[in-house]
Scaffold this motif. Structure first.
Motif, short mmCIF file in Angstrom:
data_model
loop_
_atom_site.label_atom_id
_atom_site.label_comp_id
_atom_site.label_asym_id
_atom_site.label_seq_id
_atom_site.Cartn_x
_atom_site.Cartn_y
_atom_site.Cartn_z
N THR A 1 -13.56 -45.72 51.12
CA THR A 1 -13.24 -45.73 52.55
C THR A 1 -14.48 -45.64 53.42
OG1 THR A 1 -12.86 -43.33 52.42
CG2 THR A 1 -10.95 -44.76 52.18
N GLU A 2 -15.53 -44.99 52.94
CA GLU A 2 -16.74 -44.87 53.74
C GLU A 2 -17.58 -46.14 53.70
OE1 GLU A 2 -17.81 -43.16 49.65
OE2 GLU A 2 -16.06 -43.31 50.97
N ILE A 3 -17.28 -47.04 52.77
CA ILE A 3 -18.01 -48.31 52.66
C ILE A 3 -17.27 -49.42 53.37
CG2 ILE A 3 -18.97 -50.02 51.07
CD1 ILE A 3 -20.41 -47.32 51.02
N GLY B 1 -12.46 -43.95 39.39
CA GLY B 1 -13.02 -44.07 40.73
C GLY B 1 -11.99 -44.53 41.74
N PHE B 2 -11.18 -45.51 41.36
CA PHE B 2 -10.11 -45.97 42.25
C PHE B 2 -9.09 -44.87 42.49
CE2 PHE B 2 -11.41 -50.41 41.32
CZ PHE B 2 -11.31 -50.93 42.61
N ALA B 3 -8.75 -44.12 41.45
CA ALA B 3 -7.75 -43.05 41.57
C ALA B 3 -8.23 -41.94 42.49
CB ALA B 3 -7.42 -42.49 40.19
N ALA B 4 -9.54 -41.76 42.60
CA ALA B 4 -10.09 -40.67 43.42
C ALA B 4 -10.20 -41.03 44.90
CB ALA B 4 -11.46 -40.27 42.87
N ILE B 5 -10.01 -42.29 45.25
CA ILE B 5 -10.15 -42.70 46.65
C ILE B 5 -9.00 -42.15 47.49
CG2 ILE B 5 -10.13 -44.68 48.22
CD1 ILE B 5 -11.54 -46.29 46.06
N LYS B 6 -9.35 -41.54 48.59
CA LYS B 6 -8.34 -41.03 49.52
C LYS B 6 -8.33 -41.91 50.77
CE LYS B 6 -8.62 -36.18 48.03
NZ LYS B 6 -8.87 -34.77 48.47
N THR B 7 -7.14 -42.36 51.14
CA THR B 7 -7.01 -43.23 52.30
C THR B 7 -7.32 -42.46 53.57
OG1 THR B 7 -5.30 -44.50 51.16
CG2 THR B 7 -5.43 -44.76 53.54
N HIS B 8 -8.07 -43.08 54.47
CA HIS B 8 -8.38 -42.46 55.76
C HIS B 8 -7.08 -42.22 56.53
CE1 HIS B 8 -9.97 -42.02 59.84
NE2 HIS B 8 -11.15 -41.78 59.29
N PRO B 9 -6.96 -41.08 57.22
CA PRO B 9 -5.70 -40.78 57.94
C PRO B 9 -5.33 -41.83 58.99
CG PRO B 9 -7.45 -39.21 58.52
CD PRO B 9 -7.92 -39.96 57.33
N GLN C 1 -15.94 -54.12 43.10
CA GLN C 1 -14.65 -53.99 43.78
C GLN C 1 -14.37 -52.52 44.14
OE1 GLN C 1 -11.77 -56.49 44.14
NE2 GLN C 1 -13.48 -57.91 44.20
N LEU C 2 -14.79 -51.61 43.29
CA LEU C 2 -14.64 -50.19 43.58
C LEU C 2 -15.52 -49.78 44.75
CD1 LEU C 2 -13.75 -47.27 43.02
CD2 LEU C 2 -15.51 -47.16 41.23
#
Length: 404
Positions: free
Chosen positions: A341-343, A362-370, A335-336
């Motif tokens: 975002t790149e996947i 890992g989830f906390a480190a994900i940055k949403t694409h602008p 799920q991670l």
């Protein structure tokens, strides 16, 4: 004669083993199920319209299945899950009860209702999956698929919510509610269209107009009601027919898929695209298909959100391998991976707080694409999905009153 009888008995025993009988599997422990699955093949029928999703399924999931379980994943791309439901139904009617074509299907909504009502789904086993513990089955949006109780017949895979995309360099301030969008379409002829139902995304747009015509979703919740439908349908068809002269190509034709709508947006022929999965907007930008100035938005009066699932048909000959696949898809690690975002950028169907610390980090480190509106912002105005009976009636009504 005795030799022939012995051979026949051996063949019968082999056939029983190959079918991975559902009731026998439900009586096994997980380790036994995994042993039953080893060396098997899973024919996974799933929408094949996005290269990144295809790559995730074939490369990440397929590799892990082969490496850890010696299971071969055969991803079978489809455009419409309803066609596969009809295939399974035709197999049942032909007496194919233990050697079907499909082992796993990506599904939800009216297609799930059809399979459940026709007895086409393998049910009552999901609690056996170790990663089922990561699912919040107390959440009605998980426990019910378009209002239809899941009750052990499906395993959640993603959560999604409808959003619109626009090019901020062309349209700085898009309309923020359905009334404003309808007015914008009339004021900007040829710059808007939507895929013709039964395309999944086009059907969702029509449901948004239907909910708008009803004054909100409150009166539409629960089982299908013909009287309520009739009261709203006329208003909906009037709105959509009134828009036709202002649509792309004056409404003489509609895209047949969301992929075609995306191409029109990429070419600048229309000002908006939309999707149940806003992560696709960021991926289109990363791939160089859409401009970097692409931005996405919801509506103040809400957009529809739902959960999608995987389902094992009743006549899958590889149920154990399909169960192992579902358990892998539910894992925090898988799920991670698809949330990156790149996947894919897909929102998880599990409770992140129930996963190991490393997965949570890992989830906390994900940055949403602008280009992608955050799921938390969309969720502030989430609309519930209507039950499947409403979907069927709305799609049929559109075809008769608008699409003709």
């Amino acid at each position: 004669m005795l030799r022939s009888l012995a051979a026949l008995l051996l063949l019968s025993a082999a056939a029983l083993a190959d079918t991975a009988d559902g009731e026998a599997l439900k009586a096994m422990g997980w380790d036994q199920i995994v042993n039953e699955a080893r060396g098997g093949t899973v024919n996974w029928f799933m929408w094949g319209g996005a290269d990144n999703i295809n790559a995730y399924a074939s490369d990440y999931i397929g590799t892990a299945l082969k490496r850890d379980y010696d299971i071969t994943l055969n991803r079978v791309p489809i455009t419409d899950a309803a066609e596969i439901v009809n295939l399974i139904l035709s197999e049942k009617e032909a007496g194919v009860t233990d050697n079907g074509t499909v082992d796993l299907i990506w599904i939800n909504g009216e297609n799930f209702r059809s399979m459940k009502e026709a007895g086409l789904a393998f049910c009552g086993y999901t609690s056996l999956l170790p990663n089922d513990a990561l699912v919040d089955w107390d959440n009605p949006a998980i426990a019910n698929d378009f209002g239809v109780p899941v009750v052990g017949c499906e395993v959640p895979w993603n959560t999604v919510q409808f959003a619109f995309a626009h090019d901020s360099a062309v349209l700085a301030e898009p309309p923020r509610d359905m009334a404003g969008l309808l007015a914008w379409i009339r004021a900007n002829p040829g710059r808007f269209t939507y895929p013709a139902p039964p395309d999944f995304t086009g059907s969702a747009f029509v449901r948004h107009v239907f909910i708008h015509a009803a004054g909100g979703p409150e009166g539409l919740l629960g089982p299908f009601d013909q009287v309520k439908f009739d009261a709203v349908a006329g208003k909906t068809w009037a709105i959509l027919n009134g828009l036709e002269p202002f649509l792309w190509r004056e409404g003489a034709t509609y895209p047949t898929t969301v992929t075609q709508l995306n191409e029109l947006f990429a070419n600048g022929e229309v000002a908006f695209s939309f999707n149940y999965d806003p992560a696709q907007f960021g991926l289109a930008v990363q791939a160089g298909l859409w401009p970097e100035t692409t931005r996405s938005f919801g509506l103040r009066d809400g957009t529809i959100g739902n959960t999608n699932y995987t389902l094992i048909p009743f006549n899958s000959p590889n149920k154990a391998a399909a169960m192992v696949t579902q358990n892998l898809l539910l894992s925090g690690e898988a799920q991670l991976e698809k949330a990156r975002t790149e996947i894919w950028g897909a929102a998880p169907a599990i409770e992140i707080s129930r996963t190991p610390p490393a997965v949570q980090a890992g989830f906390a480190a994900i940055k949403t694409h602008p280009s992608v509106i955050p799921a938390s912002e969309l969720a502030k105005s989430a609309l519930p999905e209507l039950q499947a009976g409403w979907l069927t009636a709305i799609e049929a009504g559109w075809a008769t009153n608008v699409g003709n």
